[in-house]
Design a protein around this motif. Structure first.
Motif, short mmCIF file in Angstrom:
data_model
loop_
_atom_site.label_atom_id
_atom_site.label_comp_id
_atom_site.label_asym_id
_atom_site.label_seq_id
_atom_site.Cartn_x
_atom_site.Cartn_y
_atom_site.Cartn_z
N ASN A 15 41.92 -7.27 32.88
CA ASN A 15 43.36 -7.06 32.11
C ASN A 15 43.09 -8.39 31.01
N SER A 16 42.78 -9.36 31.70
CA SER A 16 43.32 -10.18 30.67
C SER A 16 41.59 -11.01 29.45
N ILE A 17 40.46 -9.83 30.64
CA ILE A 17 39.30 -10.87 29.41
C ILE A 17 39.55 -9.45 28.13
N GLY A 18 40.02 -8.61 28.81
CA GLY A 18 40.21 -7.02 27.83
C GLY A 18 41.26 -7.09 26.34
N LYS A 19 42.05 -8.57 26.94
CA LYS A 19 42.91 -8.62 25.61
C LYS A 19 42.17 -9.60 24.91
N GLU A 20 41.40 -10.72 25.52
CA GLU A 20 40.93 -11.80 24.76
C GLU A 20 40.17 -10.86 23.84
N LEU A 21 38.99 -10.17 24.48
CA LEU A 21 37.63 -9.10 23.29
C LEU A 21 38.52 -8.61 22.82
N ASN A 22 39.70 -7.67 22.95
CA ASN A 22 40.63 -6.96 21.88
C ASN A 22 41.48 -8.11 20.90
N ALA A 23 41.47 -8.75 20.97
CA ALA A 23 42.42 -10.19 20.24
C ALA A 23 40.78 -10.39 18.76
N LEU A 24 39.50 -10.07 19.36
CA LEU A 24 37.95 -11.06 18.78
C LEU A 24 38.34 -10.28 18.03
N LEU A 25 37.86 -8.57 18.54
CA LEU A 25 37.26 -7.46 17.16
C LEU A 25 38.62 -7.41 16.34
N ASN A 26 39.48 -7.26 16.69
CA ASN A 26 40.88 -7.53 16.31
C ASN A 26 40.89 -8.36 14.30
N SER A 27 40.38 -9.36 15.37
CA SER A 27 40.64 -10.17 13.84
C SER A 27 39.34 -10.41 12.93
N LEU A 28 37.87 -9.96 13.71
CA LEU A 28 37.05 -9.74 12.64
C LEU A 28 37.39 -8.42 12.02
#
Ligand code: ZN
Length: 412
Positions: free
Chosen positions: A298-311
């Motif tokens: 779950n924490s890997i998912g959150k980190e990835l999602n934050a990155l993709l959304n900011s891009l």
């Protein structure tokens, strides 16, 4: 609940109802249910993808079962197309040869017959069992006798009647697909009891799933996530004993497990106890390791999602690379949808021009990268990240960046 799906209430291996929810994933469509353009209007059913731990026999498993007729009849995976796998099967054949120099070899889930062909050339009698019609017919055309059926006790009796007992039965990446493994083992015992034969399986190994964050190998085709602790108990309870285990690199980490009837002629090697000790030291026989694994994912998912959304917020274009079955689990669980990925590139011709299960993101050839010049490539087939990067180095040289989601989030 649709007709092709049912939910079991007890453990697949020991029948206990002491099942504890261990890894809760989001519902997904079936991981290989890619659709054509003409099917885009049809919505696809989602099925629960929850992994349960049996507190009785310690087996980790899905309880949501999809009808195998639906999953495997049209299966397209062809083992002979990958050089790595042909080499794997040749090594495997040499390994089996150490145990029996002649006799009948049965391969359950024989695919296009690549594995059996090594035995046939060496004078063994061979028979494959493969329910996927197209692939089975290809094997038959290549001279490998193949029954287009699912293996079960009644089929084992038919085979015994016509061909006699088997020296070796293999089941490679099949055993985790079987909803009734007890009946499966009944059929195995029937075929090896008169020959003191052996049964060898290759399955993905739970230790690798946990240690390498391979959570996306969890999808509906994989009903079981095997540890030796639980597998050993299960075989014992059914009159078989595991006498040797080897660790393999295939599919992110697998084990080759050798079994015989209890008290058989092959001595039990220390490898069996070594695997059990390793698993006990990791805590695979307790629920906590799976709860911690869920948290980590779950924490890997959150980190990835934050990155993709900011891009995306910066106006960057992102595409996916690779559309393996496991990408379905990854995309649904990490909320990677059509708002994030413009399209997905896959090198396999039969996937190009199709759309991903459920989200219906278009799959195209890599020529699209040159034309569209995306800013980022998210590598969904992340186990092949290094070869994908090598093959697309010009994208990188022109300023493009790769995002590797697992085992740890990385930007290159
Ligand atoms: Zn159990």
């Amino acid at each position: 609940m649709s007709k092709i799906h049912y939910q079991r209430l007890n453990c697949r291996q020991c029948n206990s109802d002491k099942l504890i929810l261990a890894i809760k994933l989001k519902e997904t469509p079936l991981a290989n249910s890619f659709v054509k353009k003409s099917q885009l209007d049809e919505s696809q059913s989602l099925y629960p993808l929850d992994v349960y731990f049996c507190s009785e026999c310690k087996h980790l498993q899905l309880i949501d079962v999809i009808d195998p007729n639906y999953l495997y009849k049209d299966y397209l995976y062809v083992s002979g197309t990958s050089k790595v796998f042909v080499q794997h099967f040749e090594d495997y054949y040499r390994c089996v040869k150490n145990y029996f120099k002649s006799g009948l070899i049965i391969d359950i889930g024989s695919n296009d017959g690549t594995f059996l062909n090594f035995f046939k050339k060496d004078g063994y009698r061979v028979i494959g069992i493969e329910p996927a019609e197209k692939i089975a017919k290809e094997a038959i055309d290549n001279g490998i006798a193949t029954l287009i059926k699912f293996f079960n006790t009644s089929l084992s009796k038919e085979i015994f009647e016509s061909l006699g007992p088997a020296s070796v039965i293999t089941a490679n990446n099949v055993f985790a697909h079987v909803d009734n493994p007890t009946s499966f083992l009944e059929g195995i015992k029937y075929l090896i009891k008169d020959s003191s034969g052996i049964f060898i399986i290759e399955v993905s190994y739970l230790v690798d799933v946990i240690n390498k964050n391979l959570f996306d190998t969890i999808y509906h085709e994989h009903l079981d996530y095997h540890s030796i602790i639980s597998l050993n108990k299960f075989f014992q309870a059914n009159g078989l004993e595991i006498f040797n285990i080897e660790h393999l690199d295939t599919h992110g980490g697998s084990v080759r497990v050798f079994a015989q009837l209890k008290g058989g002629k092959f001595p039990i090697k220390t490898s069996v106890m070594d695997f059990i000790k390793l698993e006990e030291s990791l805590g695979l026989d307790k629920i906590d390791i799976y709860l911690n694994f869920s948290k980590k994912i779950n924490s890997i998912g959150k980190e990835l999602n934050a990155l993709l959304n900011s891009l995306k917020a910066e106006g960057k274009t992102i595409i996916g690379y690779g559309a393996p079955a496991k990408a379905t689990t990854l995309m649904y669980n990490f909320n990677i949808n059509q708002d994030i990925l413009s399209y997905i590139v896959d090198d396999s011709k039969w996937k190009q021009d199709l759309y991903t299960p459920g989200m219906h993101i278009p799959i195209v050839s890599k020529d699209f990268i040159k034309e569209n010049k995306p800013d980022y490539i998210l590598i969904l087939a992340w186990n092949f990240a290094s070869s994908i990067i090598k093959d697309n180095i010009s994208f990188h040289n022109n300023g493009g960046k790769f995002i590797i989601p697992l085992p740890n989030l990385e930007i290159i």
